[in-house]
Scaffold this active site. Structure first.
Site, PDB file in Angstrom:
ATOM      1  N   CYS A 184       0.846  -1.182   0.000  1.00  0.00           N
ATOM      2  CA  CYS A 184       0.000   0.000   0.000  1.00  0.00           C
ATOM      3  C   CYS A 184       0.877   1.225   0.000  1.00  0.00           C
ATOM      4  O   CYS A 184       1.513   1.519   1.001  1.00  0.00           O
ATOM      5  CB  CYS A 184      -0.919   0.002   1.213  1.00  0.00           C
ATOM      6  SG  CYS A 184      -2.011   1.431   1.247  1.00  0.00           S
ATOM      7  N   GLY A 185       0.923   1.941  -1.114  1.00  0.00           N
ATOM      8  CA  GLY A 185       1.775   3.111  -1.196  1.00  0.00           C
ATOM      9  C   GLY A 185       1.054   4.383  -0.876  1.00  0.00           C
ATOM     10  O   GLY A 185       1.662   5.442  -0.855  1.00  0.00           O
TER      11      GLY A 185
END
Length: 263
Positions: free
Chosen positions: A98-99
Site C-alpha cells: 500500500c503506497g
C-alpha cells in the site's frame, strides 16, 4: 512440507524478513512501513526524495536505530526542509503493498507529478528486453525466497548498474532512488527504472520525483498510472517479457524501427 502430484515430502525454505521501519524526521515519526531490513540508509534518502520531503543535500544525517519492535530510521533535516515538512505533515502507516495508506487528503493522493526533465536519453527495444533480463540476475533475495520485488537502474553502455530488493514494491523503488541520490544521481537521472512489479499511480509519482525519464516494468500499469505518466512526460513501457513489451506513454524515447506506425 511440499505436496505435489499426490505425494507429500518434507522441505525447508528461506523466507524474507518483514520488519516495521519507522521513518522519523527531526524526531517525529512520519511513516511506518513494513519493509526488508536491508539498505536502510538508501531507504531513508529515497523515501525523503520521492515523497517530496527533502532533497539529498537537505539531509544532515541518518541513523539506523534497531529497537525491540523494529527499526527507527532517524533522519535529521536542514532548517528549510524541516520547515516545509512541518507545514505538510503526512501519515502513511500502512501494510506492504500500500503506497497511499494513511494519507490525510485526497489532494495528496492525486498530487501532480513533477515533469520529466529534458533529456537526450533514448533506449532501443533490445535494450529494454536486456534490462528486464539483467534485473533477474540482480535479485539474490528473490532467488532464495521468491517473495520480494526489485527495482533496478539501466544506463546505456553500462547496463544495469544498481538494483535494490524489498518485500514492498514501493520500498524497493525508494531504496533504489536513495542509492542513486547518494551517488549524485538524484536529479534527472539519465537512464531507465526497471521494475518487477505492476505500475500504479504512486510508483509513477515516485519515478517523477526522482526525475527518471523512462519506466520499464514486467507487469501492467493501471489506467491512472498511464494518465499520470502522460502528464509527467514519462515514457512507460510494461508487460516486458521474453521478446515483447507494450508502450503506454511517450514512445519518443524508444528507438523504434518504424516510428511512423506509432499513433
Amino acid at each position: 512440507m511440499i505436496v505435489a502430484g499426490g505425494a507429500v515430502s518434507s522441505s525447508e525454505r528461506l523466507l524474507p524478513e518483514e520488519t516495521p521501519i519507522a521513518l522519523s524526521f527531526n524526531g517525529s515519526t512520519q511513516a511506518v512501513m513494513m519493509a526488508s531490513p536491508q539498505d536502510l540508509e538508501d531507504f531513508a534518502y529515497g523515501f525523503a526524495l520521492t515523497e517530496g520531503i527533502a532533497r539529498p543535500e537537505e539531509i544532515e544525517s541518518v541513523t539506523v536505530l534497531p529497537t525491540t519492535l523494529g527499526v527507527d530510521l532517524q533522519i535529521w533535516l536542514k532548517d528549510a526542509a524541516g520547515e516545509r515538512l512541518t507545514a505538510r505533515r503526512r501519515s502513511m502507516v500502512g501494510p506492504v503493498g500500500c503506497g497511499l495508506c494513511g494519507i490525510d487528503s485526497l489532494e495528496e493522493a492525486a498530487r501532480k507529478p513533477r515533469r520529466a526533465p529534458d533529456s537526450d536519453f533514448r533506449i532501443r527495444p533490445e535494450e529494454i528486453l536486456a534490462a528486464m533480463q539483467a534485473l533477474r540476475a540482480h535479485q539474490p533475495l528473490h532467488d532464495v525466497t521468491r517473495a520480494v520485488h526489485a527495482a533496478g537502474f539501466w544506463e546505456t553502455g553500462a547496463g544495469l548498474t544498481l538494483a535494490r530488493e524489498d518485500v514492498g514494491r514501493h520500498n524497493a523503488l525508494d531504496k533504489l532512488a536513495g542509492a542513486l541520490a547518494r551517488r549524485g544521481l538524484g536529479e534527472g537521472v539519465p537512464g531507465a527504472l526497471v521494475l518487477t512489479s505492476r505500475v500504479s499511480i504512486d510508483m509513477v509519482q515516485k519515478a517523477a520525483a526522482l526525475g527518471a525519464p523512462v519506466i520499464l516494468a514486467v507487469s501492467a500499469p493501471t489506467a491512472s498510472a498511464v494518465a499520470m505518466a502522460e502528464e509527467a512526460g514519462l515514457t512507460l513501457a510494461a508487460l516486458a517479457r521474453d521478446d515483447r513489451f507494450e508502450i503506454f506513454a511517450h514512445p519518443r524515447r524508444i528507438l523504434l524501427e518504424n516510428p511512423a506506425h506509432v499513433l
